[in-house]
Design an enzyme around this catalytic site. Structure first.
Site, PDB file in Angstrom:
ATOM      1  N   HIS A  68      80.584  21.279 123.230  1.00  0.00           N
ATOM      2  CA  HIS A  68      81.126  22.271 122.295  1.00  0.00           C
ATOM      3  C   HIS A  68      82.545  21.831 121.935  1.00  0.00           C
ATOM      4  O   HIS A  68      83.458  21.915 122.752  1.00  0.00           O
ATOM      5  CB  HIS A  68      81.134  23.656 122.944  1.00  0.00           C
ATOM      6  CG  HIS A  68      81.283  24.780 121.962  1.00  0.00           C
ATOM      7  ND1 HIS A  68      82.431  25.004 121.250  1.00  0.00           N
ATOM      8  CD2 HIS A  68      80.403  25.763 121.582  1.00  0.00           C
ATOM      9  CE1 HIS A  68      82.278  26.065 120.475  1.00  0.00           C
ATOM     10  NE2 HIS A  68      81.041  26.540 120.649  1.00  0.00           N
ATOM     11  N   THR A 141      74.362   1.685  69.488  1.00  0.00           N
ATOM     12  CA  THR A 141      73.463   2.747  69.935  1.00  0.00           C
ATOM     13  C   THR A 141      72.156   2.089  70.359  1.00  0.00           C
ATOM     14  O   THR A 141      71.685   1.163  69.694  1.00  0.00           O
ATOM     15  CB  THR A 141      73.209   3.780  68.821  1.00  0.00           C
ATOM     16  OG1 THR A 141      72.670   3.124  67.670  1.00  0.00           O
ATOM     17  CG2 THR A 141      74.504   4.476  68.420  1.00  0.00           C
ATOM     18  N   HIS A 142      71.611   2.533  71.469  1.00  0.00           N
ATOM     19  CA  HIS A 142      70.430   1.901  72.069  1.00  0.00           C
ATOM     20  C   HIS A 142      70.711   0.435  72.416  1.00  0.00           C
ATOM     21  O   HIS A 142      69.791  -0.376  72.505  1.00  0.00           O
ATOM     22  CB  HIS A 142      69.221   1.995  71.132  1.00  0.00           C
ATOM     23  CG  HIS A 142      68.907   3.391  70.690  1.00  0.00           C
ATOM     24  ND1 HIS A 142      68.186   4.268  71.454  1.00  0.00           N
ATOM     25  CD2 HIS A 142      69.260   4.063  69.553  1.00  0.00           C
ATOM     26  CE1 HIS A 142      68.087   5.435  70.816  1.00  0.00           C
ATOM     27  NE2 HIS A 142      68.733   5.331  69.661  1.00  0.00           N
ATOM     28  N   SER A 264      78.866 -17.590  95.542  1.00  0.00           N
ATOM     29  CA  SER A 264      78.885 -18.621  96.587  1.00  0.00           C
ATOM     30  C   SER A 264      78.184 -19.889  96.128  1.00  0.00           C
ATOM     31  O   SER A 264      78.341 -20.949  96.738  1.00  0.00           O
ATOM     32  CB  SER A 264      78.219 -18.090  97.859  1.00  0.00           C
ATOM     33  OG  SER A 264      76.841 -17.793  97.608  1.00  0.00           O
ATOM     34  N   LYS A 269      81.095 -18.457  87.770  1.00  0.00           N
ATOM     35  CA  LYS A 269      80.833 -17.029  87.577  1.00  0.00           C
ATOM     36  C   LYS A 269      82.104 -16.180  87.567  1.00  0.00           C
ATOM     37  O   LYS A 269      82.981 -16.344  88.410  1.00  0.00           O
ATOM     38  CB  LYS A 269      79.892 -16.501  88.663  1.00  0.00           C
ATOM     39  CG  LYS A 269      78.480 -17.084  88.621  1.00  0.00           C
ATOM     40  CD  LYS A 269      77.784 -16.814  87.293  1.00  0.00           C
ATOM     41  CE  LYS A 269      77.487 -15.352  87.068  1.00  0.00           C
ATOM     42  NZ  LYS A 269      76.543 -14.781  88.055  1.00  0.00           N
ATOM     43  N   GLU A 276      80.953  -2.768  88.582  1.00  0.00           N
ATOM     44  CA  GLU A 276      79.685  -2.521  89.264  1.00  0.00           C
ATOM     45  C   GLU A 276      79.882  -1.640  90.491  1.00  0.00           C
ATOM     46  O   GLU A 276      79.060  -0.752  90.781  1.00  0.00           O
ATOM     47  CB  GLU A 276      79.046  -3.854  89.661  1.00  0.00           C
ATOM     48  CG  GLU A 276      78.573  -4.668  88.456  1.00  0.00           C
ATOM     49  CD  GLU A 276      78.167  -6.084  88.825  1.00  0.00           C
ATOM     50  OE1 GLU A 276      77.355  -6.663  88.097  1.00  0.00           O
ATOM     51  OE2 GLU A 276      78.672  -6.608  89.844  1.00  0.00           O
TER      52      GLU A 276
END
Length: 435
Positions: A68, A141-142, A264, A269, A276
């Site tokens: 407790h 759009t879309h 890696s 990149k 993200e």
């Protein structure tokens, strides 16, 4: 708490040391009120007020024996008090008089940190929107090229959305910044309502109007719902930044350190990892909001099913929301905007984004709407498949479209009207920041 996604200032609020120090403060304030009512001897208050906050290790050791936490805390705290004074600690209170009232303090502090971070991001969105108010780019759009807009317009959308979030968060702060010291089932059977009034007043808290044994959990659900919406709004901004960083688009780039390595395996990149991450964190906030909704319904005057959930979702959600907002500000402050790439992308479809202007121009010149639409659509289809420009395809159909119909500025004639709304938001934001 998730250390990776917790800023130091938020970690300090939710540390065990801060929690137990806040528990001590609630207990001392309650004893102070009890002395003023003649319930607790004044001599006991001096000993209660002098007792130091017990160590986390000592509380944990006693909790292992007693199963407790609150009784372990009280035992550890009163160890240094004379027995005559210690017997007046927690007088007339139940465990969650202490826990929920202290938690109201911690929640209020945490939401203040989130609100401060949100206002910082709003200020940056406004400033960068104004900086790029005339930076023309293509709207989509879309996911498909639509008509010309400006990058400033894009950012203004997010500024207003986040501003709405601060209203929700402020309301949620009021909802959770409450306490109760009302006894075992909320009837004040063994404690005066005056104690509650004094303690909550000193702590800057409101009072649960009709308590059971706990503060109502719809309050916490409101907060986590507001945090989830805020997270989704930040996600909307971050998703836009991710999409604009795609190799095929390349209109913006988030800041990177000189030591940045994106893969890696592939040295070239340059991944939108911050954007993200911001999108991923929003998922945690939505999931935790669902857990808070589950906590609303408790058995009768209370049960303990909510407690284990709250130990996770309350600090984690506040920490993640705060981290997300601060990280979004860092991203936006260092964001590189490639206006030349925006201009090239605007022309990538060789005039197709001006189809509505051509269509309306033809109807204004007397062509019926259906015929004008079919004509422009046919020319657009040919331009799309053949690689010709829209103007060339129209010319092949006997329509010599004026050059003015292909001027992006014709789409932006009312942007000053939109800018006036952003200026109003900026003034309101500055008033809040200067308060």
């Amino acid at each position: 708490m998730i250390e990776r996604y917790t800023r130091p200032e938020m970690a300090a609020v939710w540390s065990e040391e801060t929690k137990y120090a806040t528990w001590v403060r609630v207990e001392v304030l309650a004893s102070t009120a009890q002395v003023s009512l003649g319930v607790v001897p004044e001599a006991a208050l001096a000993d209660i007020g002098r007792a130091p906050v017990p160590s986390v290790a000592r509380i944990r050791g006693l909790e292992a024996e007693r199963d407790h936490e609150i009784l372990a805390f009280l035992a550890a705290w009163t160890e240094t008090m004379p027995a005559e004074s210690a017997r007046w600690v927690h007088h007339g209170m139940t465990s969650y008089d202490l826990v929920d009232t202290a938690q109201g303090v911690l929640l209020a502090r945490s939401v203040d940190l989130v609100l401060d971070a949100a206002h910082t991001l709003i200020g940056l969105l406004i400033d960068r929107a104004l900086e790029h108010w005339d930076t023309v780019c293509v709207a989509r759009t879309h996911g498909v090229h639509a008509e010309p807009t400006t990058f400033g317009h894009k950012l203004a959308v997010h500024a207003h959305a986040l501003h709405r979030c601060t209203g929700r968060l402020a309301a949620a702060r009021r909802a959770v910044a409450v306490g109760t010291l009302s006894g075992a089932v909320g009837t004040y059977a063994h404690i005066s309502p005056q104690v509650e009034t004094y303690v909550c007043g000193e702590l800057g808290l409101g009072i649960e109007p009709v308590p059971t044994q706990v503060v109502a959990r719809d309050r916490h659900a409101e907060l986590l719902g507001a945090l989830a919406i805020t997270g989704a709004v930040v996600e909307q901004f971050a998703l836009e930044m991710r999409l604009l960083q795609r190799t095929e688009v390349g209109e913006v780039e988030e800041p990177r350190s000189g030591a940045y390595q994106g893969s890696s395996a592939m040295p070239h990149k340059r991944n939108p990892t911050t954007s993200e991450r911001l999108c991923g964190l929003a998922r945690i906030l939505r999931a935790n909001a669902g857990a808070a909704y589950e906590n609303i319904a408790l058995w009768h005057e209370r049960d303990l099913a909510h407690s284990s959930v709250e130990r996770v979702v309350l600090p984690d959600s506040l920490a993640v929301a705060h981290y997300q907002l601060v990280s979004a500000s860092e991203l936006l402050a260092g964001l590189t905007v490639d206006d030349e790439r925006m201009a090239r992308n605007l022309q990538a479809t060789r005039g197709l984004v001006h189809s509505s202007e051509v269509f309306l121009g033809l109807t204004a010149d007397g062509t019926d709407r259906e015929s004008a639409y079919r004509l422009v659509q046919s020319a657009a289809d040919e331009a799309h498949t053949s690689g010709s420009s829209l103007a060339e395809a129209l010319s092949a159909r006997g329509v010599e479209a004026p050059e003015a119909w292909f001027d992006p500025r014709r789409f932006l004639g009312n942007r000053d009207h939109l800018k006036s709304r952003l200026d109003t938001l900026k003034k309101e934001h500055h008033r809040h920041v200067d308060m």
